[in-house]
Design a protein around this motif. Structure first.
Motif, PDB file in Angstrom:
ATOM      1  N   LEU A 190       0.811  -1.232   0.000  1.00 30.54           N
ATOM      2  CA  LEU A 190       0.000   0.000   0.000  1.00 30.54           C
ATOM      3  C   LEU A 190       0.845   1.285   0.000  1.00 30.54           C
ATOM      4  O   LEU A 190       0.644   2.156  -0.836  1.00 30.54           O
TER       5      LEU A 190
ATOM      6  N   LYS B 297       1.383   3.407  -6.267  1.00 32.15           N
ATOM      7  CA  LYS B 297       0.486   4.515  -6.545  1.00 32.15           C
ATOM      8  C   LYS B 297      -0.939   4.080  -6.197  1.00 32.15           C
ATOM      9  O   LYS B 297      -1.738   4.869  -5.696  1.00 32.15           O
ATOM     10  N   HIS B 298      -1.235   2.810  -6.477  1.00 39.35           N
ATOM     11  CA  HIS B 298      -2.517   2.248  -6.092  1.00 39.35           C
ATOM     12  C   HIS B 298      -2.382   0.733  -6.123  1.00 39.35           C
ATOM     13  O   HIS B 298      -1.503   0.204  -6.808  1.00 39.35           O
ATOM     14  N   ASN B 299      -3.202   0.040  -5.377  1.00 40.03           N
ATOM     15  CA  ASN B 299      -3.181  -1.418  -5.478  1.00 40.03           C
ATOM     16  C   ASN B 299      -4.585  -1.994  -5.346  1.00 40.03           C
ATOM     17  O   ASN B 299      -5.530  -1.308  -4.942  1.00 40.03           O
ATOM     18  N   TYR B 300      -4.719  -3.267  -5.753  1.00 41.75           N
ATOM     19  CA  TYR B 300      -6.025  -3.930  -5.798  1.00 41.75           C
ATOM     20  C   TYR B 300      -5.905  -5.354  -5.278  1.00 41.75           C
ATOM     21  O   TYR B 300      -4.903  -6.028  -5.525  1.00 41.75           O
TER      22      TYR B 300
END
Lengths: 587, 197
Positions: free
Chosen positions: A137, A141-144
């Motif tokens: 995290l 920049k972003h995670n899923y």
């Protein structure tokens, strides 16, 4: 789930079809234009690996997942395209983390795909389960976390958009095994992400542009600070026009090298901790700094309170959170660098800057004469010689991928980069072990370019297992190890700031030439300057990979140097009669 | 100083962690955070109070916007708004001490919402100082406070300045100027919403 529908052609991304989640991963990557991925298989990602053969995508098997992340990173830096790496759950995923953080700190667009245990056992400490989205995290920049096959295409397409847009960065997609195995309708076009939303605080209003142009025209001693944002925004032309039209000299950050031609008369070279003396002096004496896509990193500013005390500052930056973070600025033009400069340039007439340029030329004085280059060729080999000769031999046209440490700084000082994306280096995180895998990524991205690894003996040993990847993929990557028997940069700090207590910095290395030979890679050791050019020529003529072990002066230091916490003008210069110089003349 | 932000965020798992992680990274202490559904489906409203330097507001707001799940951020600086906190306070009370607690509750315009043989529960709504005032008085009068549960600050701008109105206003104001002032001004870019207030 209905079985009456026939599976469509999985390799045709434009056609709606019923596919497994694993097939959707590849079909989406294919649709995004991905042709190469770097990865390592394992239990939780096996369905994806099983489906790979149906798609026109080449998989490069790495020897450690950290290498996969660095390769995706090197691929992105060399080409400007999004790099992709794949790993399994648990240790496979955690091994990616250093590589992801490296990409995060340097704003590099990569998409990292990891397998995850089945959603039914998530959170149960199942075999090879780790909360990897929790771990990545702060370094993405972003995670899923994806638990359903029908979400995979949309999430992956969003991941590519986020990675490459605005200020780029790594995006991590963790996909559970049951999502890979389940089937879902796949429609590439329908999975398109919503329209990209630029950062809502971006703003470069006409009044600020006018004020900036007045500042530039009114300045007597301006300097452009050229950062990596120029490469990311592809704004080389605009920056060059700005510099030429207003006759403003240009200093580069480490990652900005190549964004402005080093051979250009207005080019000053690298700024900062190991930057050129005259660049740092010019910044300290400047009355205006125009920061283009850089973030006033502490390696660039020295002690911030002493930084460029007389200069007004214009900061052109795409990330509003960088404004006034390290250095307070007078005008912030927040937006894409190329677009902002396109709006600014029409406000700027031609102007004469010759007096200031002459002053800087005067500052160069003796500092412009590199003492190390002027040493007699008396048998000792210096890293600066090696880099300088490598630059001459390659006409400055190679992609040079450096590791982290002294050799990295010497490369930045002695290899003149005229083209963007020809220097690939870990600037922000300073990740040792970066060079070899990143060079593999660069070579895969740009097979027609000459690629050189320049690494120290310490960093090289961190990821040297990737020599096997080079051998397996038959990649024509040349490797220059700058071998001084020490963790050189740490040793230098110990010499300067810890009373020469060389604790844990002498490092034993294997015979790198024999090591390369074990992988079927030819090579040679070089101990004198006379051998450098011929060795480099041999490496360049050899069709496949080639390794040169340059045995350089052991206790050489990088000069000039700004000690941490000091001002830019408080540089340490090479002592006029340093031990090294005396040794050199003794022979 | 205390900074208050109202953030509209996607109503998804993990969004609170992302926001909290951002403040952790900046070493900024979150004083209170209240999260709940907003007027829009799939959107949560977060009121966040944080202790930080006066100049930190710009960076906090700009960093919040870098989170993909954050849709809108409103920096409630010195603007005119309604601030409320809800607290439940359980106080030890015997039949002998109940009556003066009822008097205090009356004065503070709070309510007694539960009564047990040995305790009672007070519900109070208001600004922070009012809640703290009641707690102080209860403590001073030697009533034993058994439990306190406080929501933290909830904030809403007065008048028409809802997030959707602001969105519409800022859309018209895209070419509006901001003034480059003089140093030092670490947060010199006035928020468009501040201009509007």
């Amino acid at each position: 789930m209905s079985d009456t529908r026939k599976s469509g052609d999985p390799s045709s991304p434009t056609q709606a079809a019923r596919l497994t989640g694993a097939e959707i991963v590849w079909a989406t990557l294919d649709g995004e234009g991905v042709r190469e991925v770097f990865g390592y298989p394992g239990g939780a990602i096996l369905p994806v690996y099983d489906a790979m053969r149906k798609f026109p995508i080449h998989h490069i098997l790495v020897r450690h997942e950290q290498g996969a992340a660095h390769m995706a990173d090197g691929y992105a830096r060399a080409s400007g395209r999004v790099g992709v790496c794949i790993a399994t759950s648990g240790p496979g995923a955690t091994n990616l983390v250093t590589g992801i953080a490296t990409a995060m700190l340097d704003s590099i667009p990569i998409v990292c795909i990891t397998g995850q245990v089945s959603s039914k056992v998530l959170g149960s400490d199942a075999f090879q389960e780790v909360d990897i989205t929790g771990i990545t995290l702060p370094v993405t920049k972003h995670n899923y976390l994806v638990t359903k096959a029908e979400d995979i295409a949309r999430v992956l397409r969003e991941a590519f958009q986020i990675a490459a847009s605005g200020r780029p960065g790594p995006v991590h997609v963790d996909i559970t095994k049951d999502a890979q195995q389940a089937t879902a309708d796949f429609d590439f076009a329908a999975a398109a992400p919503r329209q990209y939303r630029p950062h809502p605080m971006l703003s470069a209003p006409a009044s600020s542009l006018a004020e900036a142009s007045r500042m530039i025209l009114g300045s007597k001693r301006p300097v452009i600070l050229a950062g990596q944002g120029i490469l990311l925004s592809r704004a080389m032309e605009q920056v060059r026009t700005l510099a030429e039209r207003a006759q403003i000299p240009v200093g580069c950050t480490l990652l900005g090298l190549g964004s402005f031609p080093a051979s250009h008369p207005l080019s000053l070279g690298m700024m900062g901790m190991h930057g050129e003396t005259w660049v740092n002096h010019a910044i300290q004496e400047a009355d205006l700094l125009i920061a283009c896509g850089m973030r006033f990193d502490d390696r660039v500013t020295g002690l911030p309170s002493t930084y460029a005390p007389n200069a007004k500052k214009i900061h052109i930056e795409i990330d509003p959170s960088e404004i006034n973070k390290n250095v307070a600025v007078d005008i912030a033009l927040m937006g894409d660098l190329g677009e902002v400069l396109e709006s600014l340039l029409p406000l700027l007439p031609k102007r004469d800057g010759s007096a200031w340029l002459r002053t800087i030329e005067g500052m160069k004085g003796n500092a412009a004469v590199r003492d190390i280059q002027n040493l007699p060729d008396n048998g000792h080999l210096y890293a600066a010689h090696v880099i300088n000769d490598l630059w001459r031999a390659t006409n400055g046209n190679a992609i040079v991928v450096t590791d982290v440490g002294q050799h990295q700084m010497w490369e930045a000082q002695y290899y003149k980069h005229n083209e963007p994306r020809t220097l690939i280096t870990s600037g922000g995180l300073g990740t040792m072990g970066f060079a070899l895998p990143a060079a593999i990524g660069a070579k895969v991205a740009c097979p027609d370019k000459e690629v050189w690894v320049v690494a120290g003996d310490g960093g090289f040993q961190m990821t040297m297992a990737e020599l096997a990847t080079i051998a397996q993929e038959k990649l024509n990557v040349n490797i220059a190890i700058i071998n001084n028997g020490y963790l050189g940069m740490v040793r230098q700090w110990q010499e300067f700031f810890y009373e020469k207590n060389y604790q844990s910095t002498p490092i034993l290395s294997p015979d790198f030439v024999k090591l390369a030979d074990a992988f079927g890679i030819p090579g040679q050791a070089v101990t004198t300057r006379a051998e450098v050019l011929t060795a480099v020529a041999t490496a360049r003529e050899t069709a496949g990979p080639y390794l040169i072990n340059f045995m350089v002066e052991q206790e050489d230091s990088v000069y000039p140097m700004i000690p941490a916490g000091k001002a830019l003008h408080e540089m340490i210069h090479r002592p006029p009669r340093s031990a090294i110089v005396e040794d050199a003349t003794d022979i | 100083m205390l900074h208050t932000f109202v953030a509209q965020v996607e109503d998804r798992p993990g969004v609170l962690t992302r926001v909290a992680s951002l403040f952790r990274r900046l070493s900024i202490n979150i004083v209170s955070v209240t999260v709940g559904r907003s007027e829009r489906a799939g959107v949560s409203r977060m009121t966040l109070v944080a202790e930080a330097e006066p100049g930190a507001a710009h960076r906090m707001k700009a960093s919040l916007y870098k989170l993909e799940n954050v849709l809108d951020v409103d920096d409630i600086g010195q603007t005119s708004c309604v601030v409320r906190e809800l607290a439940l306070i359980k106080v030890a009370a015997t039949p002998a001490t109940r009556s003066h607690i009822f008097e205090l509750v009356e004065v503070f315009r709070a309510r007694v919402v539960d009564l047990a043989p040995e305790s009672l529960m007070i519900e109070i709504t208001g600004v922070q100082s009012k809640v703290e005032g009641l707690i102080q008085v209860l403590t001073d009068s030697e009533d034993r406070i058994l439990e306190i549960s406080r929501t933290g600050r909830m904030v809403m701008r007065r008048g028409q300045h809802t997030s959707r109105v602001l969105e519409a206003m800022s859309a018209q104001n895209l070419d509006g100027d901001f003034v480059a002032g003089t140093k030092p001004r670490p947060d010199f870019m006035p928020d468009k919403s501040d201009l509007a207030s």
